[in-house]
Enzyme design. Structure first.
Site, PDB file in Angstrom:
ATOM      1  N   TYR A  94       0.834  -1.221   0.000  1.00 60.73           N
ATOM      2  CA  TYR A  94       0.000   0.000   0.000  1.00 60.73           C
ATOM      3  C   TYR A  94       0.869   1.271   0.000  1.00 60.73           C
ATOM      4  O   TYR A  94       0.364   2.362   0.159  1.00 60.73           O
ATOM      5  CB  TYR A  94      -0.898   0.039   1.238  1.00 60.73           C
ATOM      6  CG  TYR A  94      -2.023  -0.968   1.237  1.00 60.73           C
ATOM      7  CD1 TYR A  94      -3.031  -0.907   0.274  1.00 60.73           C
ATOM      8  CD2 TYR A  94      -2.091  -1.966   2.199  1.00 60.73           C
ATOM      9  CE1 TYR A  94      -4.065  -1.830   0.277  1.00 60.73           C
ATOM     10  CE2 TYR A  94      -3.133  -2.889   2.208  1.00 60.73           C
ATOM     11  CZ  TYR A  94      -4.114  -2.813   1.249  1.00 60.73           C
ATOM     12  OH  TYR A  94      -5.155  -3.720   1.248  1.00 60.73           O
ATOM     13  N   TYR A 472     -11.640  -0.392  -0.502  1.00 60.64           N
ATOM     14  CA  TYR A 472     -11.649   0.051   0.896  1.00 60.64           C
ATOM     15  C   TYR A 472     -10.361   0.745   1.284  1.00 60.64           C
ATOM     16  O   TYR A 472     -10.307   1.434   2.304  1.00 60.64           O
ATOM     17  CB  TYR A 472     -11.955  -1.139   1.830  1.00 60.64           C
ATOM     18  CG  TYR A 472     -10.769  -1.837   2.472  1.00 60.64           C
ATOM     19  CD1 TYR A 472     -10.039  -2.802   1.785  1.00 60.64           C
ATOM     20  CD2 TYR A 472     -10.382  -1.545   3.771  1.00 60.64           C
ATOM     21  CE1 TYR A 472      -8.964  -3.451   2.376  1.00 60.64           C
ATOM     22  CE2 TYR A 472      -9.300  -2.187   4.373  1.00 60.64           C
ATOM     23  CZ  TYR A 472      -8.589  -3.132   3.666  1.00 60.64           C
ATOM     24  OH  TYR A 472      -7.519  -3.762   4.254  1.00 60.64           O
ATOM     25  N   ARG A 473      -9.333   0.624   0.458  1.00 61.81           N
ATOM     26  CA  ARG A 473      -8.007   1.103   0.829  1.00 61.81           C
ATOM     27  C   ARG A 473      -7.143   0.949  -0.403  1.00 61.81           C
ATOM     28  O   ARG A 473      -7.361   0.037  -1.202  1.00 61.81           O
ATOM     29  CB  ARG A 473      -7.522   0.202   1.948  1.00 61.81           C
ATOM     30  CG  ARG A 473      -6.177   0.420   2.534  1.00 61.81           C
ATOM     31  CD  ARG A 473      -5.954  -0.654   3.589  1.00 61.81           C
ATOM     32  NE  ARG A 473      -4.679  -0.542   4.232  1.00 61.81           N
ATOM     33  CZ  ARG A 473      -4.172  -1.459   5.050  1.00 61.81           C
ATOM     34  NH1 ARG A 473      -4.866  -2.548   5.315  1.00 61.81           N
ATOM     35  NH2 ARG A 473      -3.009  -1.297   5.618  1.00 61.81           N
TER      36      ARG A 473
HETATM   37  C1  LIG Z   1       1.900 -10.648   2.961  1.00 56.96           C
HETATM   38  C2  LIG Z   1       1.083  -9.491   3.466  1.00 56.96           C
HETATM   39  C3  LIG Z   1      -0.135  -9.706   4.043  1.00 56.96           C
HETATM   40  C4  LIG Z   1      -0.905  -8.642   4.520  1.00 56.96           C
HETATM   41  N1  LIG Z   1      -2.057  -8.917   5.159  1.00 56.96           N
HETATM   42  C5  LIG Z   1      -2.771  -7.918   5.697  1.00 56.96           C
HETATM   43  C6  LIG Z   1      -3.923  -8.194   6.461  1.00 56.96           C
HETATM   44  O1  LIG Z   1      -4.243  -9.355   6.727  1.00 56.96           O
HETATM   45  N2  LIG Z   1      -4.668  -7.153   6.932  1.00 56.96           N
HETATM   46  C7  LIG Z   1      -4.277  -5.869   6.720  1.00 56.96           C
HETATM   47  O2  LIG Z   1      -4.955  -4.969   7.196  1.00 56.96           O
HETATM   48  N3  LIG Z   1      -3.176  -5.589   6.012  1.00 56.96           N
HETATM   49  C8  LIG Z   1      -2.402  -6.560   5.511  1.00 56.96           C
HETATM   50  N4  LIG Z   1      -1.247  -6.257   4.829  1.00 56.96           N
HETATM   51  C9  LIG Z   1      -0.912  -4.851   4.557  1.00 56.96           C
HETATM   52  C10 LIG Z   1      -0.029  -4.166   5.619  1.00 56.96           C
HETATM   53  O3  LIG Z   1       1.225  -4.806   5.691  1.00 56.96           O
HETATM   54  C11 LIG Z   1      -0.667  -4.110   7.005  1.00 56.96           C
HETATM   55  O4  LIG Z   1      -1.900  -3.452   6.935  1.00 56.96           O
HETATM   56  C12 LIG Z   1       0.201  -3.410   8.039  1.00 56.96           C
HETATM   57  O5  LIG Z   1      -0.388  -3.570   9.300  1.00 56.96           O
HETATM   58  C13 LIG Z   1       0.359  -1.902   7.782  1.00 56.96           C
HETATM   59  O6  LIG Z   1       1.572  -1.473   8.284  1.00 56.96           O
HETATM   60  P1  LIG Z   1       1.748  -0.855   9.741  1.00 56.96           P
HETATM   61  O7  LIG Z   1       0.869  -1.574  10.666  1.00 56.96           O
HETATM   62  O8  LIG Z   1       3.196  -0.830  10.020  1.00 56.96           O
HETATM   63  O9  LIG Z   1       1.179   0.624   9.556  1.00 56.96           O
HETATM   64  P2  LIG Z   1       1.975   1.908   9.095  1.00 56.96           P
HETATM   65  O10 LIG Z   1       2.705   1.617   7.854  1.00 56.96           O
HETATM   66  O11 LIG Z   1       2.735   2.451  10.228  1.00 56.96           O
HETATM   67  O12 LIG Z   1       0.772   2.902   8.813  1.00 56.96           O
HETATM   68  C14 LIG Z   1      -0.073   2.792   7.703  1.00 56.96           C
HETATM   69  C15 LIG Z   1      -0.519   4.194   7.265  1.00 56.96           C
HETATM   70  O13 LIG Z   1      -1.361   4.762   8.277  1.00 56.96           O
HETATM   71  C16 LIG Z   1      -1.079   6.149   8.449  1.00 56.96           C
HETATM   72  N5  LIG Z   1      -0.508   6.343   9.788  1.00 56.96           N
HETATM   73  C17 LIG Z   1       0.296   5.475  10.437  1.00 56.96           C
HETATM   74  N6  LIG Z   1       0.601   5.933  11.643  1.00 56.96           N
HETATM   75  C18 LIG Z   1      -0.007   7.123  11.786  1.00 56.96           C
HETATM   76  C19 LIG Z   1      -0.087   8.029  12.857  1.00 56.96           C
HETATM   77  N7  LIG Z   1       0.520   7.786  14.011  1.00 56.96           N
HETATM   78  N8  LIG Z   1      -0.832   9.142  12.698  1.00 56.96           N
HETATM   79  C20 LIG Z   1      -1.487   9.353  11.537  1.00 56.96           C
HETATM   80  N9  LIG Z   1      -1.456   8.517  10.485  1.00 56.96           N
HETATM   81  C21 LIG Z   1      -0.720   7.401  10.609  1.00 56.96           C
HETATM   82  C22 LIG Z   1      -0.082   6.520   7.371  1.00 56.96           C
HETATM   83  O14 LIG Z   1      -0.771   6.977   6.252  1.00 56.96           O
HETATM   84  C23 LIG Z   1       0.612   5.205   7.084  1.00 56.96           C
HETATM   85  O15 LIG Z   1       1.161   5.175   5.790  1.00 56.96           O
HETATM   86  C24 LIG Z   1      -0.449  -7.303   4.351  1.00 56.96           C
HETATM   87  C25 LIG Z   1       0.790  -7.088   3.757  1.00 56.96           C
HETATM   88  C26 LIG Z   1       1.551  -8.172   3.335  1.00 56.96           C
HETATM   89  C27 LIG Z   1       2.884  -7.893   2.740  1.00 56.96           C
END
Ligand SMILES: Cc1cc2nc3c(=O)[nH]c(=O)nc-3n(C[C@H](O)[C@H](O)[C@H](O)COP(=O)(O)OP(=O)(O)OC[C@H]3O[C@@H](n4cnc5c(N)ncnc54)[C@H](O)[C@@H]3O)c2cc1C
Lengths: 518, 181
Positions: A94, A472-473
């Site tokens: 994403y 949704y995203r």
């Molecule tokens: C193999 C694989 C499987 C996956 N499966 C899933 C799944 O099952 N479900 C799912 O939801 N996703 C999935 N993902 C997508 C993603 O990896 C996850 O959603 C992951 O949790 C997002 O990264 P993060 O939690 O580190 O959030 P971050 O990368 O830290 O944040 C995501 C975004 O939220 C906003 N944000 C973050 N922190 C803040 C803050 N403090 N204040 C304001 N805005 C902020 C920013 O826009 C940021 O880019 C998958 C990815 C892979 C590679």
């Protein structure tokens, strides 16, 4: 680095940026202001089909305290420097940890990782943005609390705050993360701090238990948005149930998706099946642990014969349902009987649990782990399916209705087929909706294939939109395009709020297609 | 990260345990020596051996660290040099792990007689040609040692003049990395 190679925030002179950097250093310390290209390299690693040059940060800041975030925001306003906040920065597929536009400064909150409170009685947590699921999991295990988390598939390395703010999902009954979030602390673009819900009351005792507070409910404004930087978040944790039964149901044929969804809907709405169920297509099911080349070496979309061969070689279905029951053994037995009856009617389904399910599917183990909130990284195997490091999640929402699901599947397969890509997909079943998650996997090193993936993704959005299906995203390359689908009136409201809260447009310009008027 | 069903079970991944990708290192054990000019090399044993030879020819000490263990690395103390080979899935995990805590000094993609190496120190491609098909991993070890030794590098220090920069190979399944975590 030569001065001329520097990436600057748009409209900010080198001298002003240097002054801003110096002030950032005064706030967070020199070691926490990253400007060297090898330090910034991880913030440039993209998987989507955009140009690398469009997503290069000018710097990254590592903050550890709310006051630092406030001070940073003030400096950004002073110099017109845009910042893109990330929590654990694992938004892979994403936009990863890259900024929404070149020149933005990454505000990386991974070191702001305090677990402020876990309450085993009301089953809540209050955490900072850098807390990973792994860290929270370890904390709960060490404390001996009987609480479960609800991680997304990247579990261990991602975090509840970032995931919830992007409205991500997991696989237990608490799968819709924003539904189970309760209370936030947010640094607004003017540097003020606001606590949402009950949090504004000094010494509030109910910040993490009552979501709505008093007056308009505003937590949603800070999700998928750029109206503030979340520095604390409350979430609800699931009490560990006395018994747990994950199970697998396999269906053999493409058209079976209709039957599955029609049977599943009432079971989900009535909570007989309480968790976020996955209906995985053959290719997703196998791709988590085997590469494509084990079955097919040709270019273009994998042909039907190869899919059928995978099904017979691996003993898996065209559709593979992973779901679970939670509760007392007696409750589980009652619901298990209901489920068996419901899925046995047509005679097409194969139903497994326990060791039989383990034997039937190479994905069952990791699915069973995720459905009970355990850490697991097996799904990263998807990246070895085709190789080449390209991945974009196309994630339209579908009603939980068989015909609609069939239509979406056919449409996606047709468009992906036209562009030579595979339908590596699953449905994640909510209460009434389903997230149709398609991983558009491609070779990002091949410029032609990258272009093709871009065109394919654009067509997917466009054609789905024509039939009333929205996503949704999405990834940072397609945020403006996705926002377009939802119409000008909504975009106007988003812009009006942006202008009111962030007149200098310093927080994450472009997030969800939202920018201010200036 | 193409683990068989049996390997998955053995490593605990299929059961959803905390066991990470590799079981080469005990929990909490440092993944690489902290001293300068010492590197922990990850990847399949044969490939890693050749890479280590390249490092040792350049005067570096290396240890074989087994298969990449990303969760373990995430817990390690900062200040280590790591290098080695990864598949696509491991590379995604590794590079995203490095954010905020490491320097990605170089990444390479390799197919027979086609190698593309990029230095993130200078943000530019690096010339790398195999001297003969059997020894390219050893040559790569030498190049990575040179890149690490020259940190911080001048913009030209890591390019070997007169050598052709090879375009990223298509279908390269072998990725190399040099990272300071
Ligand atoms: C193999 C694989 C499987 C996956 N499966 C899933 C799944 O099952 N479900 C799912 O939801 N996703 C999935 N993902 C997508 C993603 O990896 C996850 O959603 C992951 O949790 C997002 O990264 P993060 O939690 O580190 O959030 P971050 O990368 O830290 O944040 C995501 C975004 O939220 C906003 N944000 C973050 N922190 C803040 C803050 N403090 N204040 C304001 N805005 C902020 C920013 O826009 C940021 O880019 C998958 C990815 C892979 C590679």
């Amino acid at each position: 680095m030569k001065q001329s190679d520097r990436t600057l925030p748009p409209g900010v002179s080198a001298a002003d940026f240097d002054s801003a950097l110096q002030k950032f250093k005064d706030v967070v310390g020199g070691d926490n202001v990253l400007i060297d290209s090898d330090h910034l390299a991880p913030y440039t690693k993209l998987m989507m089909a955009g140009h690398d040059r469009d997503y290069i940060p000018s710097a990254a800041l590592l903050a550890t305290r709310t006051e630092q975030v406030q001070a940073i925001v003030k400096i950004c306003n002073e110099y017109g420097v845009p910042i893109w906040p990330i929590s654990t920065g694992k938004n892979l597929g994403y936009g990863s940890a890259a900024p929404g536009e070149t020149g933005q400064v990454m505000l990386d909150l991974r070191n702001m990782d305090q677990i402020i409170d876990v309450d085993p009685e009301v089953c809540t947590a209050l955490i900072e943005p850098g807390v990973t699921y792994q860290k929270l999991y370890d904390y709960i295990q060490e404390a001996g609390y009987k609480l479960w988390l609800d991680p997304p598939a990247p579990s261990a390395i991602a975090g509840p705050v970032g995931n919830t703010l992007d409205r991500g999902v997991g696989y237990t009954p608490y799968g819709e993360h924003f539904m189970f979030q309760c209370g936030m602390e947010v640094v607004l673009p003017n540097g003020e701090v606001v606590r949402t819900g009950m949090g504004g009351i000094p010494n509030s005792t109910s910040w993490q238990v009552f979501k709505w507070g008093y007056g308009p409910y505003i937590d949603g404004l800070f999700t998928q948005s750029n109206y503030g930087i979340v520095t604390k978040m409350g979430l609800w944790l699931m009490p560990a149930p006395p018994a747990y039964r994950p199970f697998l149901i396999q269906y053999p044929d493409p058209e079976d998706i209709e039957e599955i969804v029609e049977i599943m809907r009432p079971l989900r709405i009535s909570q007989v099946i309480p968790n976020a169920v996955v209906i995985a297509h053959t290719l997703w099911d196998v791709a988590s642990h085997k590469p494509r080349s084990d079955f097919y070496d040709g270019d273009g979309t994998i042909p039907r014969e190869a899919i059928d061969k995978i099904k017979s070689d691996e003993g898996i279905g065209e559709w593979n349902i992973y779901a679970a029951l939670y509760g007392t053994p007696e409750q589980i037995e009652v619901n298990w009987n209901i489920i068996q009856q419901a899925f046995s009617k047509s005679g097409k389904a194969k139903i497994f649990h326990g060791e039989a399910a383990e034997k039937a599917s190479g994905s069952f183990g990791y699915r069973a782990a995720l459905m009970k909130g355990e850490m697991n990284l097996q799904e990263f195997g998807l990246y070895n399916w085709r190789g080449g490091g390209g991945s974009m999640w196309f994630a339209p929402v579908s009603q939980a209705k068989g015909k609609e699901t069939r239509d979406q599947t056919d449409l996606a397969q047709e468009i992906l087929g036209k562009y030579g890509f595979d339908y590596v997909a699953e449905y994640i079943v909510g209460w009434r909706d389903m997230h149709h998650i398609i991983d558009l996997l491609y070779d990002r090193q091949d410029p032609e294939e990258k272009e093709r993936a871009h065109a394919c993704f654009a067509e997917l959005i466009g054609e789905f939109e024509k039939r009333g299906y929205g996503i949704y995203r999405t990834n940072i390359e397609f945020m403006d395009r996705a926002a377009q689908s939802f119409g000008e009136p909504l975009r106007n409201i988003h812009r009006t709020i942006k202008d009111a809260l962030d007149p200098n447009g310093i927080i994450a310009p472009g997030k969800s297609g939202i920018r201010g008027s200036v | 990260m193409t683990l068989s069903r049996r390997e998955l079970l053995k490593h605990g991944l299929a059961l959803g345990s905390l066991a990470p990708f590799a079981v080469g290192l005990a929990a909490g054990e440092p993944t690489a020596p902290l001293m300068a000019r010492r590197v922990a090399v990850y990847g399949p044993e044969r490939a890693s051996r050749a890479l280590r030879q390249g490092f040792s020819r350049a005067g570096w000490q290396s240890t074989f660290a087994g298969r990449l263990n990303v969760l373990e690395l995430a817990r390690s103390r900062p200040g280590y040099w790591i290098a080695g080979f990864a598949d696509d899935a491991e590379l995604v995990l590794l590079t995203s792990l490095a954010a905020g805590r490491g320097r990605i000094v170089a990444l390479g993609r390799h197919a027979p007689q086609a190698h593309s190496v990029r230095s993130w120190k200078t943000n530019s491609p690096v010339s790398f040609q195999e001297s003969n098909p059997r020894d390219w991993r050893r040559d790569l070890g030498g190049l990575y040692a040179a890149l690490a030794d020259h940190t911080p590098l001048s913009p030209h220090a890591d390019t070997r003049p007169g050598q052709r920069v090879v375009a990223a190979p298509r279908d390269a399944r072998e990725h190399s990395f040099l990272i300071r975590v």
